[in-house]
Structure formats: structure tokens, C-alpha cells
Scaffold this motif. Structure first.
Motif, PDB file in Angstrom:
ATOM      1  N   ARG A  12      -5.053   1.769 -11.865  1.00 11.77           N
ATOM      2  CA  ARG A  12      -5.924   2.432 -10.877  1.00 11.77           C
ATOM      3  C   ARG A  12      -6.810   1.413 -10.176  1.00 11.77           C
ATOM      4  O   ARG A  12      -7.400   0.539 -10.830  1.00 11.77           O
ATOM      5  CB  ARG A  12      -6.787   3.489 -11.562  1.00 11.77           C
ATOM      6  N   SER A  34      -0.787   2.980   2.348  1.00 16.26           N
ATOM      7  CA  SER A  34      -0.691   3.949   1.244  1.00 16.26           C
ATOM      8  C   SER A  34       0.741   4.018   0.743  1.00 16.26           C
ATOM      9  O   SER A  34       0.973   4.165  -0.459  1.00 16.26           O
ATOM     10  CB  SER A  34      -1.089   5.355   1.630  1.00 16.26           C
ATOM     11  N   ALA A  35       1.698   3.904   1.655  1.00 19.93           N
ATOM     12  CA  ALA A  35       3.102   4.004   1.238  1.00 19.93           C
ATOM     13  C   ALA A  35       3.450   2.879   0.255  1.00 19.93           C
ATOM     14  O   ALA A  35       4.088   3.108  -0.769  1.00 19.93           O
ATOM     15  CB  ALA A  35       4.001   3.939   2.467  1.00 19.93           C
ATOM     16  N   LYS A  36       2.989   1.671   0.560  1.00 22.32           N
ATOM     17  CA  LYS A  36       3.285   0.536  -0.333  1.00 22.32           C
ATOM     18  C   LYS A  36       2.629   0.724  -1.694  1.00 22.32           C
ATOM     19  O   LYS A  36       3.209   0.421  -2.726  1.00 22.32           O
ATOM     20  CB  LYS A  36       2.789  -0.774   0.287  1.00 22.32           C
ATOM     21  N   LEU A  37       1.397   1.222  -1.676  1.00 18.90           N
ATOM     22  CA  LEU A  37       0.682   1.418  -2.941  1.00 18.90           C
ATOM     23  C   LEU A  37       1.370   2.498  -3.776  1.00 18.90           C
ATOM     24  O   LEU A  37       1.564   2.338  -4.984  1.00 18.90           O
ATOM     25  CB  LEU A  37      -0.783   1.788  -2.673  1.00 18.90           C
ATOM     26  N   THR A  38       1.765   3.569  -3.119  1.00 18.68           N
ATOM     27  CA  THR A  38       2.446   4.662  -3.837  1.00 18.68           C
ATOM     28  C   THR A  38       3.760   4.146  -4.421  1.00 18.68           C
ATOM     29  O   THR A  38       4.081   4.388  -5.584  1.00 18.68           O
ATOM     30  CB  THR A  38       2.731   5.833  -2.872  1.00 18.68           C
ATOM     31  N   GLU A  39       4.495   3.415  -3.626  1.00 17.56           N
ATOM     32  CA  GLU A  39       5.782   2.878  -4.073  1.00 17.56           C
ATOM     33  C   GLU A  39       5.610   1.977  -5.297  1.00 17.56           C
ATOM     34  O   GLU A  39       6.418   1.982  -6.217  1.00 17.56           O
ATOM     35  CB  GLU A  39       6.415   2.092  -2.924  1.00 17.56           C
ATOM     36  N   GLY A  57       3.291   2.282  -7.463  1.00 21.40           N
ATOM     37  CA  GLY A  57       2.656   3.005  -8.573  1.00 21.40           C
ATOM     38  C   GLY A  57       1.225   2.566  -8.806  1.00 21.40           C
ATOM     39  O   GLY A  57       0.743   2.547  -9.935  1.00 21.40           O
ATOM     40  N   GLU A 103      -2.417   3.692  -8.231  1.00 20.86           N
ATOM     41  CA  GLU A 103      -3.238   4.849  -7.834  1.00 20.86           C
ATOM     42  C   GLU A 103      -4.519   4.335  -7.192  1.00 20.86           C
ATOM     43  O   GLU A 103      -5.115   3.391  -7.704  1.00 20.86           O
ATOM     44  CB  GLU A 103      -3.635   5.678  -9.058  1.00 20.86           C
ATOM     45  N   THR A 104      -4.960   4.979  -6.126  1.00 17.59           N
ATOM     46  CA  THR A 104      -6.232   4.566  -5.530  1.00 17.59           C
ATOM     47  C   THR A 104      -7.280   5.663  -5.732  1.00 17.59           C
ATOM     48  O   THR A 104      -6.976   6.847  -5.628  1.00 17.59           O
ATOM     49  CB  THR A 104      -6.096   4.276  -4.021  1.00 17.59           C
TER      50      THR A 104
END
Ligand SMILES: Cc1cc2nc3c(=O)[nH]c(=O)nc-3n(C[C@H](O)[C@H](O)[C@H](O)COP(=O)(O)OP(=O)(O)OC[C@H]3O[C@@H](n4cnc5c(N)ncnc54)[C@H](O)[C@@H]3O)c2cc1C
Length: 394
Positions: free
Chosen positions: A31, A65-70, A72, A74-75
Motif C-alpha cells: 500500500r 492508476s492503470a499501471k499501479l493497478t496492474e 498490484g 494499492e493507493t
């Protein structure tokens, strides 16, 4: 669910640790917690391209956000950490984030003018919001007074001139940057800014910043009064570590860490908030350098993955761009007591000049160059090799 790794500070240092952990195969919960509502963005352009209007603020984004989600990651954004204990970080809204391992990457905050100052016309520059506000102020017109001749103040002055404003820089020391680099290098910055039409006032402290008939009056100790549409206060930054008092890591000099960023049993710190032990030296230093944050992230991620770092920490490196001049610095100018010109600029000009800085024993501890990237690169490599040799056990 296990608390996994909690990284507090969603900017350059925190993001780079998160990315390196995933790239290194970390599969636990990860996180990234940040006070600002923005995804991580880059700060150097705030006093350069964003301030001159060359870049739209959105171009400073370091990820999506897409890169962070990919990945894994969490922000938890818009979330200010206010306290911490051995188990969890407490947020301003009362929420608690359990952690197995905590990474502190909360950076630094621009120091505020210690006296009263009129709101709206007196600026600091640390965040994207500050940069956007200041850009609007520059567009509205001058005069602009910059309090403090450090790197941020000087870059703001250059941006002010690029916007056609009347600009004055006021510095209490004998030259801009004197406390960091000494008067010889500082004098080059005075000449650079004067050549671009900036009024540089040195050796005079400011006594007051006051509202005055719809403008701001900046009063100097020698009786001078400067009238400004806007004032930028650039008088340094302080580490954001008051929230770590529960772990005893709220030292005013920054979070004390070993040479790999370890600050406690399950706690690491890096970037502008952290004072790392210096390889080959006994002291701990907090660098406010972009490259240090990135280099330290690789070391902290390796430690969290239980690995040796891929390479030893390089000597600290910093750059600044003012007008057409690219200034570069490597090493520890804070250890220097003498400065020598290694290469003079063409026709005696400052541009092209390279300085070597030495400690009292005559050892080279830093190199600085005024727009001489080729020579600087060679000298930077030399200093890097010497520093690696100094910490390699024989
Ligand atoms: C205007 C400007 C220009 C610069 N130019 C250069 C340059 O030309 N060259 C160079 O080498 N360096 C430059 N720097 C320095 C460089 O940007 C920093 O060294 C780098 O940003 C450090 O990264 P960091 O992640 O450690 O800290 P920061 O970038 O400061 O990020 C810390 C983050 O933590 C968040 N945070 C703070 N407290 C809390 C809390 N309690 N809870 C949750 N989140 C929190 C903050 O909101 C912030 O987003 C510049 C800095 C600024 C401000």
C-alpha cells in the motif's frame, strides 16, 4: 489479511520502492499512502517547465492508476499519517493501517516565513498545487521578490524573468548558495542572474513581509523597502517526520537510518525525509536530491526483498537548470573547506567552469560544473570509483 508493506509518502521515493518491490518478485500486500490527492508526480519541473508555462502540470505525472493497478500497488490518497506505533499507522481520519513492514517516504516541507505574512501573495514551492498557484501569479505580473537565494529561489527567479517580470532576489548570506557551495561558486550565480536582469541583493536579512496598499512590502534590515505583487519564500525545507514520534524517529535532522535505509526493526526510510549513514563517512546526512531518492529506493527494495543491493550507493548528485545554464553537483560540498577552479569557462566566462571542492585534508569531496556536462561526467565517474573503493572491504 496481513498488513504487508505500507509505504507512507506517495511521491518519487515511495513509488520507486513500490515499483522495485514488484519488479523484484514481492507478492505481499503493498500500500502506497499519500497526503496529497494526486498520484505520484515529479517535483523538479515545478520550478522549471511548469513555472515557465512550457509544461502543463499533468506532464509531471510519474505513473498512472492503470499501471499501479496492474502492478498490484494499492493507493490510499488524500490520507495524512498523523501517528505510528509498532503495529499500525494512524491516519488523520482516525483510520489505522496495520503493517508488517513500514517504509517512510514522506519527504520534506518548504519552511515558512517565520513572521506574519499577507495571505495570497506570499508563496512557497513544494507541491503541484503550489506550482500551479505560483504560475498563475507570474502570469498576473510583477514585480516579484524572491526571499532566499537557494536553488528553488534562483530557479523561480529565472522563471520570473522568462515571464518578463521585474525580479529581485534577497539573500542574507554574501552570495546566493553561499551556505551550501561557498562564495566563489555563489558569485557565479550572482553574475548569472544579474546578467539576466535580476536585482540580486546580498548580505541583507529581511525583517518583515507586510501588506501594503494592495501589494506586499518586503522590508530589509538596512532600511530598503521592496514593493512586490508576489513574494516567494525559498528558505529551505524540513523533514516531514513529526508523525513518527511514536517510534522515536522524529529527529529534526531527519529519520536516522543506517547506510541501507534501516531505521528500526521493521522500519525503513528514504528520500528527503531520511538521514542515511554515508558510506566511507561516519555521519548521517539528509540529501534533498532527486537522484538520491531514486538510488535509495533500489537499496531499500533490495533490503525488503532480503537481497544485497545491485550496486553501492553512488555519491549524491544534484542538478539545477537556470536560464540556459545546467548546473551539476556531485559529492559532499558540506565537507569542503576549499574550492579550486579545475577548468575555466571560455574567455573567462562562468559558463563551462568546473570546480573541485576539497576537505581540510585536501581530499576531493565534491565537483560542481556550470554547463560543462562532458567534463563533469568524467569527474563524476572518478568520484564514484573513489567512493566505491573507499567502502569496499579489502
Ligand atoms: C520545486 C522543486 C524543484 C526541485 N528541483 C530539483 C532539481 O532540479 N534537482 C534535484 O536533484 N532535486 C530537485 N528537487 C528535489 C527532489 O524533487 C526531491 O529530492 C524529491 O522529490 C524527494 O522525493 P521524496 O519522495 O523523498 O519526497 P517528496 O517528493 O517530498 O514526497 C513526499 C510525499 O509524502 C507526502 N507526505 C508528507 N507527509 C505525509 C504524511 N504525514 N502522510 C502521508 N503523506 C505525507 C507528501 O505530500 C509528498 O507527496 C526539487 C524539489 C522541489 C520541491
Amino acid at each position: 489479511m496481513s498488513g504487508g508493506t505500507v509505504i507512507v509518502g506517495a511521491s518519487l521515493a515511495g513509488l520507486r520502492v513500490a515499483e522495485a518491490l514488484r519488479a523484484g518478485g514481492y507478492t505481499g500486500r503493498l500500500r502506497l499512502v499519500g497526503e496529497e490527492h494526486h498520484l505520484p508526480y515529479d517535483r523538479p519541473p515545478l520550478s522549471k517547465q511548469v513555472l515557465t508555462g512550457e509544461w502543463h502540470a499533468a506532464r509531471t505525472a510519474l505513473t498512472t492508476s492503470a499501471k499501479l493497478t496492474e502492478a498490484g500497488i494499492e493507493t490510499v490518497l488524500g490520507a495524512r499519517a498523523v501517528a505510528v506505533d509498532d503495529e499500525a499507522v494512524t491516519l488523520a481520519d482516525g483510520g489505522r493501517l496495520d503493517y508488517d513492514r513500514l517504509v517512510v517516504a514522506t519527504g520534506a516541507a518548504a519552511r515558512t516565513w517565520p513572521g506574519a505574512a499577507p495571505e495570497g501573495r506570499v508563496h512557497r514551492l513544494r507541491t503541484l498545487a503550489d506550482g500551479v498557484r505560483l504560475r498563475a501569479a507570474l502570469e498576473a505580473g510583477g514585480p516579484l521578490v524572491v526571499v532566499g537565494g537557494g536553488f528553488i529561489g534562483l530557479e523561480v527567479a529565472a522563471a520570473g524573468r522568462a515571464s518578463g517580470l521585474d525580479v529581485t532576489v534577497v539573500e542574507a548570506a554574501s552570495t546566493p548558495l553561499e551556505p551550501v557551495l561557498g562564495p566563489a561558486i555563489g558569485a557565479c550565480f550572482t553574475r548569472l542572474h544579474r546578467a539576466h536582469g535580476v536585482r540580486v541583493l546580498t548580505g541583507v536579512p529581511i525583517t518583515a513581509i507586510e501588506e501594503s496598499a494592495g501589494a506586499v512590502a518586503v522590508r530589509l534590515a538596512d532600511g530598503t523597502e521592496l514593493s512586490a505583487a508576489h513574494v516567494v519564500v525559498g528558505i529551505g525545507a524540513e523533514p516531514n517526520n513529526a508523525w513518527l514520534s511514536g517510534l522515536g524517529l522524529d529527529d529534526a535532522a531527519g529519520v536516522p537510518c543506517d547506510a541501507r535505509g534501516r531505521a528500526g526493526d521493521r522500519v525503513w526510510a528514504l528520500g528527503d525525509v531520511a538521514a542515511w549513514e554515508q558510506p566511507g563517512h561516519r555521519d548521517a546526512v539528509r540529501h534533498e536530491h532527486w537522484t538520491s531518492a531514486v538510488d535509495q529506493a533500489a537499496v531499500v527494495a533490495a533490503a525488503l526483498l532480503g537481497r544485497e543491493p545491485a550496486r553501492p550507493m553512488a555519491p549524491p548528485y544534484f542538478w539545477s537548470t537556470q536560464y540556459e545554464v545546467n548546473f551539476q553537483l556531485v559529492g559532499r560540498p558540506d565537507l569542503a573547506t576549499s574550492v579550486e577552479v579545475l577548468e575555466a569557462g571560455e574567455d573567462g566566462a562562468d559558463r563551462g567552469t568546473v570546480f573541485a571542492l576539497a576537505d581540510p585534508a585536501g581530499r576531493r569531496v565534491a565537483v560542481a560544473a556550470f554547463h560543462n556536462p562532458r567534463r563533469f561526467l568524467r569527474l563524476r565517474r572518478e568520484l564514484q570509483e573513489e567512493s566505491a573503493a573507499a567502502v569496499t572491504p579489502s
